[in-house]
Design a protein around this motif. Sequence first.
Motif, PDB file in Angstrom:
ATOM      1  N   LYS A 183      -7.197   2.035  -4.850  1.00 52.68           N
ATOM      2  CA  LYS A 183      -7.603   2.671  -3.580  1.00 52.68           C
ATOM      3  C   LYS A 183      -8.009   1.583  -2.588  1.00 52.68           C
ATOM      4  O   LYS A 183      -8.850   0.743  -2.885  1.00 52.68           O
ATOM      5  N   ILE A 184      -7.382   1.593  -1.410  1.00 54.57           N
ATOM      6  CA  ILE A 184      -7.752   0.649  -0.344  1.00 54.57           C
ATOM      7  C   ILE A 184      -7.849   1.431   0.963  1.00 54.57           C
ATOM      8  O   ILE A 184      -6.962   2.226   1.285  1.00 54.57           O
ATOM      9  N   TYR A 185      -8.926   1.194   1.700  1.00 57.26           N
ATOM     10  CA  TYR A 185      -9.103   1.913   2.974  1.00 57.26           C
ATOM     11  C   TYR A 185      -8.446   1.120   4.102  1.00 57.26           C
ATOM     12  O   TYR A 185      -8.738  -0.055   4.292  1.00 57.26           O
ATOM     13  N   PRO A 186      -7.562   1.783   4.883  1.00 56.58           N
ATOM     14  CA  PRO A 186      -6.811   1.054   5.907  1.00 56.58           C
ATOM     15  C   PRO A 186      -7.678   0.491   7.030  1.00 56.58           C
ATOM     16  O   PRO A 186      -7.345  -0.530   7.626  1.00 56.58           O
ATOM     17  N   TYR A 240      10.292  12.557   1.828  1.00 62.01           N
ATOM     18  CA  TYR A 240       9.475  11.458   1.327  1.00 62.01           C
ATOM     19  C   TYR A 240       8.172  12.014   0.764  1.00 62.01           C
ATOM     20  O   TYR A 240       7.564  12.892   1.352  1.00 62.01           O
ATOM     21  N   LEU A 241       7.758  11.464  -0.365  1.00 59.78           N
ATOM     22  CA  LEU A 241       6.450  11.838  -0.908  1.00 59.78           C
ATOM     23  C   LEU A 241       5.363  11.210  -0.041  1.00 59.78           C
ATOM     24  O   LEU A 241       5.448  10.035   0.310  1.00 59.78           O
ATOM     25  N   THR A 242       4.350  11.991   0.288  1.00 57.50           N
ATOM     26  CA  THR A 242       3.300  11.488   1.187  1.00 57.50           C
ATOM     27  C   THR A 242       1.950  11.351   0.490  1.00 57.50           C
ATOM     28  O   THR A 242       1.072  10.663   0.977  1.00 57.50           O
ATOM     29  N   ASP A 243       1.767  12.027  -0.646  1.00 59.82           N
ATOM     30  CA  ASP A 243       0.484  12.019  -1.344  1.00 59.82           C
ATOM     31  C   ASP A 243       0.492  10.909  -2.404  1.00 59.82           C
ATOM     32  O   ASP A 243       1.297  10.949  -3.338  1.00 59.82           O
ATOM     33  N   PRO A 244      -0.408   9.900  -2.273  1.00 58.23           N
ATOM     34  CA  PRO A 244      -0.409   8.767  -3.204  1.00 58.23           C
ATOM     35  C   PRO A 244      -0.549   9.193  -4.667  1.00 58.23           C
ATOM     36  O   PRO A 244       0.017   8.554  -5.555  1.00 58.23           O
ATOM     37  N   GLU A 245      -1.295  10.272  -4.935  1.00 54.78           N
ATOM     38  CA  GLU A 245      -1.471  10.695  -6.334  1.00 54.78           C
ATOM     39  C   GLU A 245      -0.163  11.233  -6.917  1.00 54.78           C
ATOM     40  O   GLU A 245       0.157  10.987  -8.078  1.00 54.78           O
ATOM     41  N   LEU A 246       0.597  11.946  -6.085  1.00 58.95           N
ATOM     42  CA  LEU A 246       1.908  12.432  -6.544  1.00 58.95           C
ATOM     43  C   LEU A 246       2.890  11.266  -6.708  1.00 58.95           C
ATOM     44  O   LEU A 246       3.712  11.251  -7.625  1.00 58.95           O
ATOM     45  N   ILE A 247       2.773  10.309  -5.808  1.00 58.21           N
ATOM     46  CA  ILE A 247       3.625   9.109  -5.907  1.00 58.21           C
ATOM     47  C   ILE A 247       3.327   8.398  -7.224  1.00 58.21           C
ATOM     48  O   ILE A 247       4.235   8.006  -7.963  1.00 58.21           O
ATOM     49  N   PHE A 248       2.036   8.261  -7.529  1.00 53.71           N
ATOM     50  CA  PHE A 248       1.626   7.590  -8.770  1.00 53.71           C
ATOM     51  C   PHE A 248       2.184   8.329  -9.990  1.00 53.71           C
ATOM     52  O   PHE A 248       2.715   7.716 -10.917  1.00 53.71           O
ATOM     53  N   GLU A 249       2.057   9.656  -9.952  1.00 54.28           N
ATOM     54  CA  GLU A 249       2.539  10.487 -11.059  1.00 54.28           C
ATOM     55  C   GLU A 249       4.016  10.209 -11.339  1.00 54.28           C
ATOM     56  O   GLU A 249       4.449  10.101 -12.476  1.00 54.28           O
ATOM     57  N   LYS A 250       4.763  10.100 -10.256  1.00 55.44           N
ATOM     58  CA  LYS A 250       6.225   9.962 -10.379  1.00 55.44           C
ATOM     59  C   LYS A 250       6.663   8.538 -10.725  1.00 55.44           C
ATOM     60  O   LYS A 250       7.626   8.330 -11.440  1.00 55.44           O
ATOM     61  N   TRP A 251       5.941   7.539 -10.206  1.00 57.86           N
ATOM     62  CA  TRP A 251       6.409   6.154 -10.280  1.00 57.86           C
ATOM     63  C   TRP A 251       5.619   5.265 -11.241  1.00 57.86           C
ATOM     64  O   TRP A 251       5.938   4.088 -11.375  1.00 57.86           O
ATOM     65  N   ILE A 290      -0.695   1.771  -4.426  1.00 61.98           N
ATOM     66  CA  ILE A 290      -1.880   1.649  -3.571  1.00 61.98           C
ATOM     67  C   ILE A 290      -2.117   2.972  -2.864  1.00 61.98           C
ATOM     68  O   ILE A 290      -1.218   3.491  -2.196  1.00 61.98           O
ATOM     69  N   ASP A 291      -3.297   3.481  -3.030  1.00 59.85           N
ATOM     70  CA  ASP A 291      -3.686   4.699  -2.321  1.00 59.85           C
ATOM     71  C   ASP A 291      -4.326   4.282  -1.008  1.00 59.85           C
ATOM     72  O   ASP A 291      -5.473   3.863  -0.966  1.00 59.85           O
ATOM     73  N   GLY A 292      -3.548   4.407   0.059  1.00 59.58           N
ATOM     74  CA  GLY A 292      -4.059   4.077   1.386  1.00 59.58           C
ATOM     75  C   GLY A 292      -4.163   5.331   2.234  1.00 59.58           C
ATOM     76  O   GLY A 292      -4.086   5.277   3.461  1.00 59.58           O
ATOM     77  N   GLY A 293      -4.331   6.487   1.552  1.00 56.91           N
ATOM     78  CA  GLY A 293      -4.368   7.762   2.274  1.00 56.91           C
ATOM     79  C   GLY A 293      -2.968   8.361   2.356  1.00 56.91           C
ATOM     80  O   GLY A 293      -1.983   7.762   1.907  1.00 56.91           O
ATOM     81  N   TYR A 294      -2.892   9.555   2.920  1.00 61.33           N
ATOM     82  CA  TYR A 294      -1.596  10.228   3.041  1.00 61.33           C
ATOM     83  C   TYR A 294      -0.635   9.416   3.899  1.00 61.33           C
ATOM     84  O   TYR A 294      -1.031   8.874   4.929  1.00 61.33           O
ATOM     85  N   GLY A 295       0.618   9.354   3.464  1.00 59.93           N
ATOM     86  CA  GLY A 295       1.638   8.669   4.245  1.00 59.93           C
ATOM     87  C   GLY A 295       2.310   9.640   5.198  1.00 59.93           C
ATOM     88  O   GLY A 295       2.018  10.831   5.219  1.00 59.93           O
ATOM     89  N   ASN A 302      -2.920  -1.900   8.418  1.00 65.08           N
ATOM     90  CA  ASN A 302      -3.742  -3.046   8.006  1.00 65.08           C
ATOM     91  C   ASN A 302      -3.549  -3.445   6.552  1.00 65.08           C
ATOM     92  O   ASN A 302      -3.622  -4.620   6.203  1.00 65.08           O
ATOM     93  N   ILE A 303      -3.325  -2.451   5.685  1.00 63.17           N
ATOM     94  CA  ILE A 303      -3.178  -2.762   4.254  1.00 63.17           C
ATOM     95  C   ILE A 303      -1.914  -3.593   4.045  1.00 63.17           C
ATOM     96  O   ILE A 303      -1.946  -4.665   3.428  1.00 63.17           O
TER      97      ILE A 303
END
Length: 206
Positions: free
Chosen positions: A6-9, A154-165, A173-178, A127-128
């Motif tokens: 998790k990183i805050y932009p 495109y997947l926008t939710d980092p948690e779903l991205i993580f699940e898949k990849w 990196i979870d930088g918030g919704y894409g 910034n990230i």
Amino acid sequence: MAQFIKIYPENPNEREIDRVVKILRDGGLIIYPTDTVYGMGCDITNSKALERIARIKGVKLDKANFSFVCSDLSNLSDYVKQINTSTFKILKRSLPGPYTFILPGNNNLPKEFKKKTTVGIRVPDNNIALEIVRQLGNPIVSTSIYDEDEVLEYLTDPELIFEKWQNLVDAVIDGGYGDNVASTIIDLSGDEPIVIREGKGDPDIF
């Protein structure tokens, strides 16, 4: 399994950025936020990592249209032929921003891209992404995590991205919704700017 970082932009934590940079230097692949969609990237200088990305995308590395993500325009001369003033002004006006610019490549391109006459350059307004490239000290090669099976392109939710990849990459990196709109691609390798793909960036500024 990939690390989920998790990183805050607004104010990227230096320790977390260092963690990501170490993964890249060790030949790892990351999924990271940009000002458009989440991208998958690796260190431009690491041949094995470049091969891995090409394999995941199902493309031949020398034919792949990957972007080079830079932290600013100072990296340009490393990979791009000298550009004229009007081209430079377009870049200066639009970057950082949601554009990919196709520019004529020079002889210093990494050996994997030697056959290419042009390169896609990105300086995302995130910034990230910029901090990762800054700390790494050279561009990252990047591609989108386009998903043909999803309702959303495109997947926008980092948690779903993580699940898949999580089993294919080394860090997400979870930088918030894409966003779910890709960058606008502008070809600046000829005499006039040509819009190749209309995306998030306004093409009318050219």
